[in-house]
Design a protein around this motif. Structure first.
Motif, mmCIF file in Angstrom:
data_model
loop_
_atom_site.group_PDB
_atom_site.id
_atom_site.type_symbol
_atom_site.label_atom_id
_atom_site.label_comp_id
_atom_site.label_asym_id
_atom_site.label_seq_id
_atom_site.Cartn_x
_atom_site.Cartn_y
_atom_site.Cartn_z
ATOM 1 N N VAL A 303 0.863 -1.191 0.000
ATOM 2 C CA VAL A 303 0.000 0.000 0.000
ATOM 3 C C VAL A 303 0.900 1.242 0.000
ATOM 4 C CG1 VAL A 303 -1.968 -1.101 1.122
ATOM 5 C CG2 VAL A 303 -0.176 -0.091 2.543
ATOM 6 N N ILE A 304 0.353 2.372 -0.456
ATOM 7 C CA ILE A 304 1.196 3.577 -0.571
ATOM 8 C C ILE A 304 0.536 4.805 0.086
ATOM 9 C CG2 ILE A 304 2.619 2.888 -2.552
ATOM 10 C CD1 ILE A 304 0.678 4.506 -4.356
ATOM 11 N N PRO A 305 0.609 4.885 1.414
ATOM 12 C CA PRO A 305 0.056 6.062 2.084
ATOM 13 C C PRO A 305 0.760 7.350 1.659
ATOM 14 C CG PRO A 305 1.428 4.763 3.582
ATOM 15 C CD PRO A 305 1.266 3.962 2.331
ATOM 16 N N ASP A 306 -0.039 8.434 1.675
ATOM 17 C CA ASP A 306 0.474 9.753 1.290
ATOM 18 C C ASP A 306 0.710 10.575 2.553
ATOM 19 O OD1 ASP A 306 1.074 12.157 0.145
ATOM 20 O OD2 ASP A 306 -0.605 12.130 -1.273
ATOM 21 N N PHE A 307 1.933 11.074 2.711
ATOM 22 C CA PHE A 307 2.287 11.844 3.910
ATOM 23 C C PHE A 307 2.157 13.351 3.682
ATOM 24 C CE2 PHE A 307 3.684 8.499 6.749
ATOM 25 C CZ PHE A 307 3.783 7.429 5.866
ATOM 26 N N THR A 337 5.912 11.934 -2.019
ATOM 27 C CA THR A 337 5.171 12.197 -0.776
ATOM 28 C C THR A 337 4.645 10.902 -0.145
ATOM 29 O OG1 THR A 337 3.018 12.470 -1.848
ATOM 30 C CG2 THR A 337 4.427 14.427 -1.693
ATOM 31 N N ARG A 338 4.874 9.787 -0.835
ATOM 32 C CA ARG A 338 4.337 8.503 -0.362
ATOM 33 C C ARG A 338 5.463 7.563 0.049
ATOM 34 N NH1 ARG A 338 -0.997 7.780 -2.010
ATOM 35 N NH2 ARG A 338 -1.721 9.322 -3.506
ATOM 36 N N LEU A 339 5.111 6.552 0.840
ATOM 37 C CA LEU A 339 6.005 5.421 1.100
ATOM 38 C C LEU A 339 5.274 4.174 0.647
ATOM 39 C CD1 LEU A 339 7.312 6.277 4.709
ATOM 40 C CD2 LEU A 339 8.521 6.634 2.521
ATOM 41 N N ARG A 340 6.022 3.163 0.232
ATOM 42 C CA ARG A 340 5.391 1.892 -0.126
ATOM 43 C C ARG A 340 5.639 0.896 1.001
ATOM 44 N NH1 ARG A 340 8.026 -1.536 -4.639
ATOM 45 N NH2 ARG A 340 9.026 -2.333 -2.775
#
Ligand SMILES: Cc1ncc(COP(=O)(O)O)c(C=O)c1O
Length: 363
Positions: A303-307, A337-340
């Motif tokens: 998943v790739i939340p956006d920070f 801006t995201r992490l996987r």
């Protein structure tokens, strides 16, 4: 000093950045950076490797008959001679590019595509061309807009890494029907098992719809054999013959071949892994959204939340690293801006969610 220098285009390669390991960790490291199977390899694959180890003084079967038969039986493919095996699916990307694209040619991919396509295109002197994406997907029309007379290969991971998005089978077929015949259409199904058997069968059948379409697969993800390095492809006959002529005669090591055959013959392990992934992916997406980290749907095992900003994503990455949790920074994929975050074991998923909750509370 030396006068030996690589071909000019080789100097243009922007090397692939792997998920890596965590140096100097205090305790057990939570590895959620490379989309690996949290259950490890199938026990039957471990047993098969043990058995094969006693014979590694002998070269493997250059035809990889047992492995290809096992793949064919599992995937519903009767034309075994149109199955190719490789040292990781990365090798398929390289060999196809080597066969079909060179200086003056273009290799098409989507904006946030898996980076080995561009590495390989550049390594062979071809030009990687990127199709813009909207909401993390390109769609058939945008992809067709990127096709030129010089386009030799279209690589499309579906689901895609690192976005986790996918095109529907109908959209894939629409794209396939509209692609000019001079473009080789490579459907990279590295994460297809996470979608399910019906989808796997649908992309297999797409290979038989047109003579320009290839399905590429890996044993690195749901089969838990990333370090064994094993991939495969289902190809139109002419392309399969070309592929066989260029691959090394022993391109897959005997341990990987034995492990792959054992693993793909045991659908129960794959089903269990997919069900765990589906359950935890939904929980992770819900929890991350609830934390104020917008996280889109994913069809894969990450998943790739956006920070919200590159700085905040980098701070979260470092915060997790300090707690021996490794996730993937994806700025190199134009998603700074995201992490996987890979879907891990229940314990590891809870740990990363707990740490991100603490991080979010810091503001
Ligand atoms: C979309 C995609 N294709 C291909 C690969 C290459 O996998 P391997 O070389 O391990 O088979 C990966 C690995 O992360 C991937 O995400």
């Amino acid at each position: 000093m030396t006068d030996i220098s690589p071909l000019p285009h080789v100097l243009n390669i922007k090397p692939y950045v792997p998920g890596g390991k965590l140096a100097g960790a205090r305790g057990p490291v939570i590895m959620l950076a490379s989309n690996e199977n949290p259950f490890g390899p199938n026990p039957l694959a471990i047993e098969a490797m043990r058995e094969a180890a006693a014979s590694v003084h002998v070269y493997p079967d250059p035809a990889y008959g047992a492995l290809r038969e096992a793949i064919g039986a599992a995937a519903g493919i009767t034309a075994i001679d149109r199955i190719a095996v490789s040292s990781g699916s990365d090798e398929i990307i390289h060999l196809l590019t080597q066969c079909y694209a060179g200086p003056g040619d273009e290799v098409l991919q989507t904006e946030h595509a898996f980076s080995m396509y561009a590495v390989s295109a550049t390594a062979h002197g071809a030009t990687p061309v990127f199709v813009p994406e909207t909401d993390l997907t390109a769609g058939a029309n945008a992809i067709l807009g990127g096709v030129s007379a010089r386009t030799k290969i279209l690589f499309l991971a579906n689901p895609n890494n690192p976005t986790g998005t996918m095109m529907s089978v109908d959209a894939l077929k629409e794209l396939q029907d509209a692609l000019p015949p001079h473009v080789l259409f490579v459907i990279d199904g590295a994460y297809a098992e996470y979608v399910g058997p019906a989808y796997e069968a649908a992309i297999r059948d797409m290979v038989d719809r047109r003579p320009n379409t290839i399905m590429m697969r890996t044993f690195s993800k749901i089969h838990g054999l990333a370090a064994a390095r094993l991939g495969w492809a289902y190809l139109p006959r002419r392309i399969a013959d070309t592929f066989q002529s260029i691959r090394g005669p022993f391109n897959v090591n005997a341990l990987a071949a034995a492990a792959g055959a054992a693993s793909i013959s045991d659908p129960a392990f794959t089903t269990m892994s997919r069900e765990h992934n589906t359950l935890w992916r939904a929980k992770m997406i819900e929890a991350l959204n609830a934390m104020g980290l917008p996280t889109p749907e994913s069809a894969a095992n990450f998943v790739i939340p956006d920070f919200g900003s590159a700085e905040r994503a980098a701070a979260a990455h470092a915060f997790l690293k300090d707690r021996d949790i490794l996730v993937r920074a994806i700025g190199g994929y134009k998603l700074p801006t995201r992490l996987r975050i890979s879907i891990g074991s229940a314990k590891d998923n809870e740990a990363v969610l707990g740490a991100l909750k603490a991080f979010s509370a810091q503001r």
